[in-house]
Design an enzyme around this catalytic site. Structure first.
Site, short mmCIF file in Angstrom:
data_model
loop_
_atom_site.label_atom_id
_atom_site.label_comp_id
_atom_site.label_asym_id
_atom_site.label_seq_id
_atom_site.Cartn_x
_atom_site.Cartn_y
_atom_site.Cartn_z
N CYS A 163 41.44 -21.49 7.86
CA CYS A 163 41.36 -20.32 6.76
C CYS A 163 40.64 -19.65 5.98
O CYS A 163 40.93 -18.67 5.74
CB CYS A 163 42.67 -20.05 6.90
SG CYS A 163 44.28 -20.58 8.20
N HIS A 303 44.99 -14.82 -1.03
CA HIS A 303 44.87 -15.72 0.16
C HIS A 303 46.36 -15.54 1.49
O HIS A 303 46.64 -15.02 1.84
CB HIS A 303 45.20 -17.10 0.24
CG HIS A 303 44.43 -17.60 0.98
ND1 HIS A 303 44.32 -17.78 2.79
CD2 HIS A 303 45.70 -18.93 1.64
CE1 HIS A 303 44.02 -18.61 3.59
NE2 HIS A 303 45.31 -18.61 3.40
N GLU A 314 48.79 -21.34 -4.66
CA GLU A 314 47.90 -20.04 -5.14
C GLU A 314 48.20 -19.37 -7.14
O GLU A 314 47.15 -19.10 -7.87
CB GLU A 314 48.07 -18.95 -4.51
CG GLU A 314 47.10 -17.63 -4.79
CD GLU A 314 46.32 -17.66 -3.70
OE1 GLU A 314 45.25 -16.50 -3.47
OE2 GLU A 314 46.57 -16.72 -2.39
N LYS A 335 47.49 -9.75 4.00
CA LYS A 335 49.01 -10.22 5.12
C LYS A 335 50.38 -9.74 5.36
O LYS A 335 50.17 -9.51 5.93
CB LYS A 335 48.67 -11.75 4.77
CG LYS A 335 46.99 -12.94 5.23
CD LYS A 335 47.43 -14.15 4.43
CE LYS A 335 45.48 -14.75 5.03
NZ LYS A 335 44.75 -14.11 3.85
N HIS A 340 48.20 -12.96 9.83
CA HIS A 340 47.14 -13.67 8.64
C HIS A 340 46.59 -14.77 9.87
O HIS A 340 46.88 -14.79 11.02
CB HIS A 340 48.30 -15.38 8.76
CG HIS A 340 46.45 -16.74 7.97
ND1 HIS A 340 45.48 -16.11 7.68
CD2 HIS A 340 47.22 -17.84 7.40
CE1 HIS A 340 45.36 -16.98 7.28
NE2 HIS A 340 45.62 -17.86 7.50
N PHE A 399 43.65 -25.13 5.60
CA PHE A 399 44.51 -26.67 6.42
C PHE A 399 43.17 -27.42 5.69
O PHE A 399 41.45 -27.77 5.92
CB PHE A 399 44.35 -26.84 7.56
CG PHE A 399 45.99 -26.37 8.02
CD1 PHE A 399 46.98 -25.95 6.70
CD2 PHE A 399 46.36 -26.39 9.08
CE1 PHE A 399 47.91 -25.68 6.92
CE2 PHE A 399 47.44 -25.96 9.27
CZ PHE A 399 48.50 -25.57 8.10
#
Length: 413
Positions: A163, A303, A314, A335, A340, A399
């Site tokens: 991502c 994010h 975050e 998002k 996403h 990830f």
């Protein structure tokens, strides 16, 4: 000596529309692009919603022959690249083609084609596999086809950092120009994996929202009642070039890219560390690269995935970097409207951040009805906000603990 790098063209394919003129007003109006999945039969699936691109026709952006031979993620990237080039007015020809490169980010490539091909092998045997299977499945065919169709023969690569891929692609393109390896770069991110295997896989991790009865309320970053992210698809591509080149040809400049950071968490396959330490170092690195202090950041495109851990960690990372000022910086997660886009997220979010600076408007975080008590910053809830932005940051985390951050600023001579 490093060279200044500016954004002179933008292109978008998103669940909110085809092109900037459709997507950007919808985003600023707080419109959700999340709907029921139509790509496959969701019977038996816990999650039945996604951010699908509507009304897209590959042949509107390439020849019919090329469209027939392009997997969806390739077509999205080519379309966004064509829009960015046309928007910039940049011409690639024999005088410059070896100085123009392409780097895009993509997490899963042609997953849908792989899924279909495996089923075909099981049902019909290996002899029925298309000779185009491998070329159309691999993620680097997105920058490959952009290069082929537009004649860009400089640096060419695909980044697959989950991502964070789209943001890494823009960052590496920024560095290529800044360091003198290229004079212009077509860059961003793309993803098109609203498929049975993708949805089933993320569902098995309990990462997806199951708010199937109210799709437009499903993606709700930083909200107390968030229950997971929503998969989106599309592409965001920008044209980066040297400031000198842009000025010489009288190009319109959206924003300047001035800082890039990348770090690794070294912590867990899918979870960031609870204190957000890796993300914090990444943001600090981007600020250091830009040569600015944290006090000068006017906006953060977070994010903000709408998962329990990401939003909390975050937030902690932002507090770690910005200290007391963290509570005064407008932060939003787009998002909440697009879903996403995985490897494509950084591409569209770089475009959104540049447009926020250019147009002086901060997109909202929609569905933020009841803030998580530990997510207590200014997330621009539900309504866009006018603001004179000088400097902004955009974050992407993936990830494997891979992190990317960019710093953009308003162009000043």
């Amino acid at each position: 000596m490093s060279r200044r790098v500016v954004i002179t063209g933008v292109g978008l394919v998103t669940p909110l529309g085809i092109g900037v003129k459709e997507t950007w007003p919808a985003l600023c109006a707080g419109v959700s692009g999340i709907t029921e999945i139509t790509r496959f039969d969701t019977s038996g699936f816990n999650t039945k919603i996604a951010g699908e691109v509507k009304g897209f026709r590959s042949e509107d952006f390439m020849s019919k022959k090329d469209a027939q031979r392009s997997e969806l993620f390739i077509a999205y990237a080519v379309a966004a690249a064509r829009m960015a080039l046309e928007d910039s007015g940049f011409v690639i020809d024999k005088s410059n083609y070896d100085r123009i490169g392409v780097i895009t980010g993509c997490g899963l490539g042609g997953l849908g084609l792989m899924e279909k091909t495996i089923l075909d092998i099981n049902r019909k045997g290996p002899g029925r596999v298309s000779p185009f299977f491998i070329p159309l499945m691999i993620g680097n065919m997105a920058p490959g086809m952009i290069s082929i169709l537009f004649g860009a023969k400089g640096p060419n690569a695909s980044i697959a950092t989950a991502c964070a891929a789209g943001t890494h692609a823009v960052g590496e393109s920024f560095r290529a120009i800044s360091n003198g390896d290229a004079d212009a770069m077509i860059t961003g991110g793309v993803e098109a994996v609203i498929t049975a295997t993708c949805i089933a896989g993320f569902s098995a991790m309990k990462a997806l929202s199951t708010r199937n009865n109210d799709p437009q309320k499903a993606s709700r970053p930083f909200d107390r009642d968030r229950d997971g992210f929503v998969v989106g698809e599309g592409s965001g591509i920008i044209l980066l070039e040297t400031l000198t080149g842009a000025l010489e040809r009288g190009a319109h400049i959206y924003a300047e890219v001035c800082g890039y950071g990348m770090t690794g968490d070294g912590y867990h396959m899918t979870s960031p560390p609870p204190d957000g330490e890796g993300a914090a170092r990444c943001m600090k690195s981007a600020l250091d690269d830009a040569g600015i202090t944290s006090g000068r950041v006017d906006y953060i495109n977070a994010h903000g995935t709408s998962t329990q851990l990401n939003d909390l960690y975050e937030t902690r990372a932002i507090k770690s970097v910005f200290g007391d000022k963290a509570h005064t910086i407008p932060i939003s997660s787009t998002k909440s409207m697009t879903g996403h886009l995985l490897g494509g997220a950084g591409g569209i979010e770089t475009v959104f951040t540049a447009l926020a600076i250019h147009d002086g408007i901060i997109p909202p975080t929609i569905n933020l009805d009841n803030s998580d008590t530990e997510c207590d910053l200014d997330y621009v809830p539900n309504i866009a906000r006018k603001a004179d932005l000088e400097t902004a940051m955009t974050n992407s985390f993936g990830f494997g603990g891979t992190n990317a951050a960019l710093v953009l600023k308003k162009y000043r001579p």
